[in-house]
Design a protein around this motif. Structure first.
Motif, mmCIF file in Angstrom:
data_model
loop_
_atom_site.group_PDB
_atom_site.id
_atom_site.type_symbol
_atom_site.label_atom_id
_atom_site.label_comp_id
_atom_site.label_asym_id
_atom_site.label_seq_id
_atom_site.Cartn_x
_atom_site.Cartn_y
_atom_site.Cartn_z
ATOM 1 N N LEU A 273 0.822 -1.212 0.000
ATOM 2 C CA LEU A 273 0.000 0.000 0.000
ATOM 3 C C LEU A 273 0.858 1.265 0.000
ATOM 4 N N HIS A 274 1.917 1.278 0.822
ATOM 5 C CA HIS A 274 2.742 2.478 0.918
ATOM 6 C C HIS A 274 3.629 2.656 -0.319
ATOM 7 N N LEU A 275 4.084 1.569 -0.915
ATOM 8 C CA LEU A 275 4.821 1.692 -2.174
ATOM 9 C C LEU A 275 3.918 2.266 -3.269
ATOM 10 N N CYS A 276 2.693 1.766 -3.322
ATOM 11 C CA CYS A 276 1.740 2.285 -4.311
ATOM 12 C C CYS A 276 1.466 3.768 -4.083
ATOM 13 N N LYS A 277 1.326 4.152 -2.836
ATOM 14 C CA LYS A 277 1.065 5.560 -2.506
ATOM 15 C C LYS A 277 2.232 6.435 -2.956
ATOM 16 N N LYS A 278 3.460 5.990 -2.694
ATOM 17 C CA LYS A 278 4.642 6.765 -3.075
ATOM 18 C C LYS A 278 4.762 6.891 -4.586
ATOM 19 N N HIS A 279 4.379 5.841 -5.300
ATOM 20 C CA HIS A 279 4.483 5.852 -6.755
ATOM 21 C C HIS A 279 3.218 6.377 -7.426
ATOM 22 N N LYS A 280 2.252 6.829 -6.598
ATOM 23 C CA LYS A 280 0.982 7.361 -7.123
ATOM 24 C C LYS A 280 0.294 6.348 -8.041
ATOM 25 N N TYR A 281 0.369 5.093 -7.626
ATOM 26 C CA TYR A 281 -0.285 4.013 -8.367
ATOM 27 C C TYR A 281 -1.612 3.704 -7.700
ATOM 28 N N SER A 282 -2.690 3.815 -8.428
ATOM 29 C CA SER A 282 -4.023 3.599 -7.873
ATOM 30 C C SER A 282 -4.180 2.172 -7.360
ATOM 31 N N THR A 283 -4.592 2.037 -6.121
ATOM 32 C CA THR A 283 -4.809 0.717 -5.529
ATOM 33 C C THR A 283 -6.280 0.322 -5.666
ATOM 34 N N ALA A 284 -6.776 0.355 -6.900
ATOM 35 C CA ALA A 284 -8.156 -0.043 -7.154
ATOM 36 C C ALA A 284 -8.236 -1.562 -7.269
ATOM 37 N N PHE A 285 -7.618 -2.217 -6.291
ATOM 38 C CA PHE A 285 -7.661 -3.670 -6.219
ATOM 39 C C PHE A 285 -7.730 -4.070 -4.749
ATOM 40 N N GLU A 286 -8.159 -5.269 -4.534
ATOM 41 C CA GLU A 286 -8.328 -5.792 -3.178
ATOM 42 C C GLU A 286 -7.066 -6.527 -2.753
ATOM 43 N N ILE A 287 -6.565 -6.229 -1.554
ATOM 44 C CA ILE A 287 -5.432 -6.976 -0.999
ATOM 45 C C ILE A 287 -5.985 -7.932 0.052
ATOM 46 N N ILE A 288 -5.801 -9.217 -0.194
ATOM 47 C CA ILE A 288 -6.381 -10.251 0.667
ATOM 48 C C ILE A 288 -5.272 -10.902 1.487
ATOM 49 N N SER B 240 11.046 -0.367 -7.800
ATOM 50 C CA SER B 240 10.537 -0.058 -9.139
ATOM 51 C C SER B 240 10.205 -1.328 -9.903
ATOM 52 N N GLN B 241 11.048 -2.360 -9.764
ATOM 53 C CA GLN B 241 10.772 -3.638 -10.425
ATOM 54 C C GLN B 241 9.486 -4.262 -9.891
ATOM 55 N N PHE B 242 9.299 -4.179 -8.585
ATOM 56 C CA PHE B 242 8.080 -4.739 -8.001
ATOM 57 C C PHE B 242 6.843 -3.991 -8.494
ATOM 58 N N LEU B 243 6.900 -2.667 -8.515
ATOM 59 C CA LEU B 243 5.746 -1.894 -8.990
ATOM 60 C C LEU B 243 5.469 -2.167 -10.458
ATOM 61 N N ASP B 244 6.510 -2.375 -11.249
ATOM 62 C CA ASP B 244 6.312 -2.722 -12.655
ATOM 63 C C ASP B 244 5.560 -4.047 -12.771
ATOM 64 N N TRP B 245 5.959 -5.039 -11.947
ATOM 65 C CA TRP B 245 5.246 -6.326 -11.945
ATOM 66 C C TRP B 245 3.787 -6.130 -11.522
ATOM 67 N N LEU B 246 3.553 -5.309 -10.512
ATOM 68 C CA LEU B 246 2.195 -5.079 -10.018
ATOM 69 C C LEU B 246 1.320 -4.464 -11.112
ATOM 70 N N ARG B 247 1.879 -3.501 -11.849
ATOM 71 C CA ARG B 247 1.134 -2.868 -12.944
ATOM 72 C C ARG B 247 0.853 -3.866 -14.070
ATOM 73 N N ARG B 248 1.844 -4.692 -14.392
ATOM 74 C CA ARG B 248 1.644 -5.671 -15.462
ATOM 75 C C ARG B 248 0.605 -6.716 -15.062
ATOM 76 N N THR B 249 0.517 -6.999 -13.775
ATOM 77 C CA THR B 249 -0.452 -7.992 -13.299
ATOM 78 C C THR B 249 -1.842 -7.420 -13.156
ATOM 79 N N LEU B 250 -1.935 -6.286 -12.485
ATOM 80 C CA LEU B 250 -3.245 -5.748 -12.098
ATOM 81 C C LEU B 250 -3.702 -4.579 -12.956
ATOM 82 N N GLY B 251 -2.866 -4.135 -13.902
ATOM 83 C CA GLY B 251 -3.291 -3.089 -14.809
ATOM 84 C C GLY B 251 -3.043 -1.696 -14.289
#
Length: 203
Positions: free
Chosen positions: A22-37, A192-203
């Motif tokens: 959540l905090h990495l997404c916030k720092k990178h201004k990546y919308s967390t319009a997904f559910e974290i389970i 940055s690599q992790f956020l790139d993977w997150l974007r490729r996975t969740l859009g």
């Protein structure tokens, strides 16, 4: 009435994983319009993979787990859960995080970097600035504890060092909050690599 599940979801082992994401997404201004389970452990997470993929309307599912001592072991167990599905599951993990295009799209990331043994804290270690003066002292403190007096296993040594470093910060925080206030570098290559993977996975 319970909330409807979101089309995109990320499975994680514990609450620390959730807060770091959540905090990495916030720092990178990546919308967390997904559910974290949060599944509270690898075995419950593994058991949830097939049911989560069958959730009506599911378009993407990310799977975030620790590699621990043998990175190939959790990957093969996850792969076993995915094999019955009509998707082309690679035999080996991809170095920048595996993303399998399909309906739904499935992504797998093994902490810390999809290749090395370790866990979330090993990933967080890479976010400590290289010039940080406290980190060498935190390592010396943990290494200086006699083996007979340690209350953690050898595999948890890096974790102990990270928490010793966090405790010595000007305002001690948990890992996620340390990202938010800037003690940890959210722009580090691994982040940055992790956020790139997150974007490729969740859009």
């Amino acid at each position: 009435m319970p909330d409807e599940p979101l089309p995109r979801a990320l499975l994680v082992e514990g609450p620390d994983d959730k807060h770091v994401v959540l905090h990495l997404c916030k720092k990178h201004k990546y919308s967390t319009a997904f559910e974290i389970i949060v599944k509270n452990g690898f075995e419950p997470l593994k058991a949830a993979i097939r049911p989560e993929l069958k959730v009506p309307g599911r378009t993407a599912l990310g799977i975030l787990v620790d590699a621990n001592s043998h990175p190939d072991r959790p990957w093969q167990q996850i792969r076993h859960q995915l094999e019955p599905l009509p998707i082309d599951v690679p035999r080996q993990m991809q170095p920048n995080g595996t993303v399998i295009q399909g309906s739904p799209t499935v992504g797998v990331w093994l902490m810390p970097d999809n290749a090395s043994p370790g866990q979330l804290e090993d990933f967080v270690r890479t976010l400590i600035p290289a010039c940080d003066p406290v980190w060498p002292r935190a390592k010396r403190y943990i290494n200086g504890i006699p083996a007979t007096e340690r209350k953690f296993s050898p595999a948890k040594t890096q974790r102990a060092m990270v928490y010793a470093w966090l405790a010595a910060c000007e305002e001690p925080h948990l890992m996620g909050a340390a990202i938010n206030i800037g003690d940890l570098d959210a722009e580090a290559r691994t982040a940055s690599q992790f956020l790139d993977w997150l974007r490729r996975t969740l859009g």
